[in-house]
Write an enzyme that holds these catalytic residues in place. Structure first.
Site, PDB file in Angstrom:
ATOM      1  CB  VAL A   1      -1.968 -41.347 -21.752  1.00 36.07           C
ATOM      2  CG1 VAL A   1      -2.249 -40.185 -21.638  1.00 36.07           C
ATOM      3  CG2 VAL A   1      -2.205 -42.271 -22.437  1.00 36.07           C
TER       4      VAL A   1
ATOM      5  CE  LYS B   1      -3.848 -46.221 -25.540  1.00 36.00           C
ATOM      6  NZ  LYS B   1      -5.122 -46.515 -25.640  1.00 36.00           N
TER       7      LYS B   1
ATOM      8  CB  VAL C   1      -0.662 -39.181 -17.216  1.00 34.08           C
ATOM      9  CG1 VAL C   1      -0.296 -37.313 -16.821  1.00 34.08           C
ATOM     10  CG2 VAL C   1      -1.777 -38.944 -18.563  1.00 34.08           C
ATOM     11  CB  ALA C   2      -2.187 -43.312 -18.024  1.00 32.19           C
ATOM     12  CB  SER C   3       2.551 -46.565 -18.075  1.00 30.03           C
ATOM     13  OG  SER C   3       2.322 -47.009 -16.701  1.00 30.03           O
TER      14      SER C   3
ATOM     15  CG  ASP D   1     -12.102 -51.818 -21.557  1.00 29.42           C
ATOM     16  OD1 ASP D   1     -12.148 -52.134 -21.224  1.00 29.42           O
ATOM     17  OD2 ASP D   1     -11.304 -51.278 -22.467  1.00 29.42           O
TER      18      ASP D   1
ATOM     19  CB  ILE E   1      -0.646 -51.620 -25.286  1.00 26.62           C
ATOM     20  CG1 ILE E   1      -1.258 -53.421 -25.522  1.00 26.62           C
ATOM     21  CG2 ILE E   1       0.165 -51.380 -27.005  1.00 26.62           C
ATOM     22  CD1 ILE E   1      -0.413 -53.845 -26.319  1.00 26.62           C
ATOM     23  CB  ALA E   2      -0.104 -46.851 -25.530  1.00 31.45           C
TER      24      ALA E   2
END
Length: 521
Positions: free
Chosen positions: A133, A151, A125-127, A286, A130-131
């Site tokens: 999800v 993650k 769902v997200a990139s 952040d 570093i990682a």
């Protein structure tokens, strides 16, 4: 060999974007000016330097993009135009193969995927660099099924990072030796900080710990939701947290249509931030729109949802005192006090003249008072102070620079939601409460409570300690006996004096608190 080729690639990109000209321009020797003219011949350097630097970092890849993002937070070191351009860097990286993510998870847990999760969505769902999800469902230790976000670190990242960091360290040493601005910009220190930051990001246990700490701190504040960490499912390269659902805070119209009070949402963001700063000394650093959602669930309607806890800031009591006194002196237009605070901090060279620093600070701060109070940006005030301090070789602590960058993000987000947001009116109660806590009876009472157990144990033991000492050295220490007995008498008198003066002392502290309130303006 690969490091050599990577070094050549970096040099080519530096040359193509004219970044070598930025370094060579620091030299004033005639032969260096001629070399600069030859090297820059035929290249188009019409773009601003900040834009050229940003585009070069984007071409060099995700590690250099992250380095640029870190540099953008160092407004005490970077020129404003460069810092502003670097803030536009986006961590856009395509996701890696989901089977690689599955292999990483199974290797971390030494189990098959279906033995770890009830279900697992292979589509990320997200990139990021570093990682990435994935969503999944777990069964917790009580057998309850939970929707979670997983993650997973990109494989081989440590090798890639170590290679690029080795080259960065080498380049930093050369820049510091060759450039006239090298020592002021402290490239070796900046790269060392970035090295620590990246290796921290490679340990997802650290990020999970940050999330758990923030969640614990925010439990009593019904303004923000922090996802729960499921520690049984966390490893250094895999982190499992509660899945949060909400509307991205950037979708203002959608939130308004759902009935969210937008001006209140703007104020709540400031309240959350200053609570973390002045109450806890531990803040989410952040907080850009991509990491914030708003809950529309009935029981948590209108609350912030914070995500991604890789970057946090910590403040000491001294840091908080520096911030509170600087802000209050600024709004009183007491620029001499602002200058004195910088010198008292020990960050200014001893030879610095207070009047010169005061004049420079006045030139920076006074123009802000030509505008309404609601339009004054505390983040910009801090940034301009840091930039002015740079002229006087002031050593600004990294955590304060990180706070200033976060404050700018919070202000920008708040005024995007509500252009009429008065940040000072929202921040003032936190500063006032912190100042009163430091100068009022609350602090003394806390210190007395902290020391009370030790003294409560020591005082009753005093006669026994005297007797033990005397029986061990009978007939040899008459003078010591007299001294100890005299000391016991003095101790008893002191205790009586403390008890008898206690009420008057408390009254005096209450009066002091009232004086502090009256002197706030």
């Amino acid at each position: 060999m690969s490091r050599f080729l990577r070094g050549l690639t970096i040099l080519w990109v530096v040359f193509r974007y004219g970044l070598d000209e930025l370094v060579l321009s620091s030299f004033e020797h005639p032969w260096m000016r001629r070399a600069r003219a030859v090297l820059t011949l035929g290249r188009r350097l019409d773009k601003p330097r900040g834009q050229r630097l940003r585009e070069a970092l984007e071409e060099l890849g995700p590690i250099f993009v992250k380095f640029g993002q870190v540099l953008s937070t160092r407004s005490d070191l970077m020129p404003p135009d460069v810092a502003e351009e670097l803030a536009r860097l986006q961590d856009r990286v395509p996701p890696f193969d989901s089977q690689i993510a599955v292999d990483t998870i199974e290797r971390a847990f030494r189990k098959k995927l279906d033995q770890i999760f009830v279900s697992f969505e292979r589509e990320p769902v997200a990139s990021a660099s570093i990682a990435q999800v994935h969503f999944a469902v777990i069964s917790d230790r009580n057998g309850v099924q939970r929707d979670v976000a997983v993650k997973v670190l990109r494989p081989g990242m440590k090798t890639v990072i170590d290679k690029d960091l080795a080259l960065m360290h080498m380049m930093a040493r050369w820049v510091e030796r060759l450039s006239a601005d090298g020592k002021r910009l402290k490239p070796r220190q900046v790269v060392a900080e970035f090295d620590n930051y990246l290796h921290d990001e490679l340990d997802l246990i650290r990020e999970a710990s940050n999330a758990a700490q923030l969640r614990r701190n925010m439990e009593g504040l019904d303004l923000v939701l922090i996802p729960e960490v499921y520690w049984d499912f966390c490893r250094s390269d895999v982190m499992v947290m509660q899945r949060m659902t909400g509307v991205p805070i950037s979708q203002v119209e959608r939130l308004r249509e759902a009935g969210v009070d937008i001006p209140k949402l703007a104020r709540d963001g400031v309240t959350i931030f200053f609570t973390q700063v002045f109450r806890d000394g531990f803040f989410h650093a952040d907080m850009h729109p991509g990491n914030i959602m708003v809950s529309l669930e009935p029981e948590t309607f209108g609350r912030y949802i914070s995500l991604d806890f890789g970057i946090v800031g910590t403040l000491t009591e001294y840091d908080k005192e520096y911030l509170a006194q600087n802000f209050t002196a600024f709004f009183r237009r007491d620029y001499k006090r602002v200058a004195e605070l910088h010198i008292e901090s020990g960050w200014v060279p001893p030879s610095t003249r207070v009047d010169e620093l005061e004049a420079a600070i006045r030139a920076v701060c006074e123009p802000y008072f030509d505008r309404p109070l609601a339009e004054i940006s505390l983040g910009m005030v801090l940034m301009r102070l840091f930039q002015t301090s740079r002229r006087f070789q002031v050593e600004i602590q990294p955590q304060l620079v990180l706070l200033q960058k976060t404050l700018l993000n919070i202000e920008g987000l708040g005024r995007q939601l509500d252009p009429n947001l008065d940040l000072w009116s929202t921040a003032k109660p936190f500063l006032e409460k912190w100042m009163l806590d430091q100068m009022g009876p609350q602090r003394l009472w806390r210190e007395l409570l902290a020391e009370a157990p030790r003294y409560a144990k020591l005082i009753p033991e005093l006669p026994r300690l005297i007797h033990r000492r005397l029986t061990r050295n009978s007939g040899e220490h008459d003078e010591l006996l007299k001294e100890l007995l005299q000391q016991q008498k003095l101790t008893n008198r002191l205790l009586q004096a403390i008890v008898s003066a206690g009420i008057g002392f408390v009254i005096a502290l209450i009066l002091l608190q009232l004086v502090v309130r009256l002197r706030w303006y």
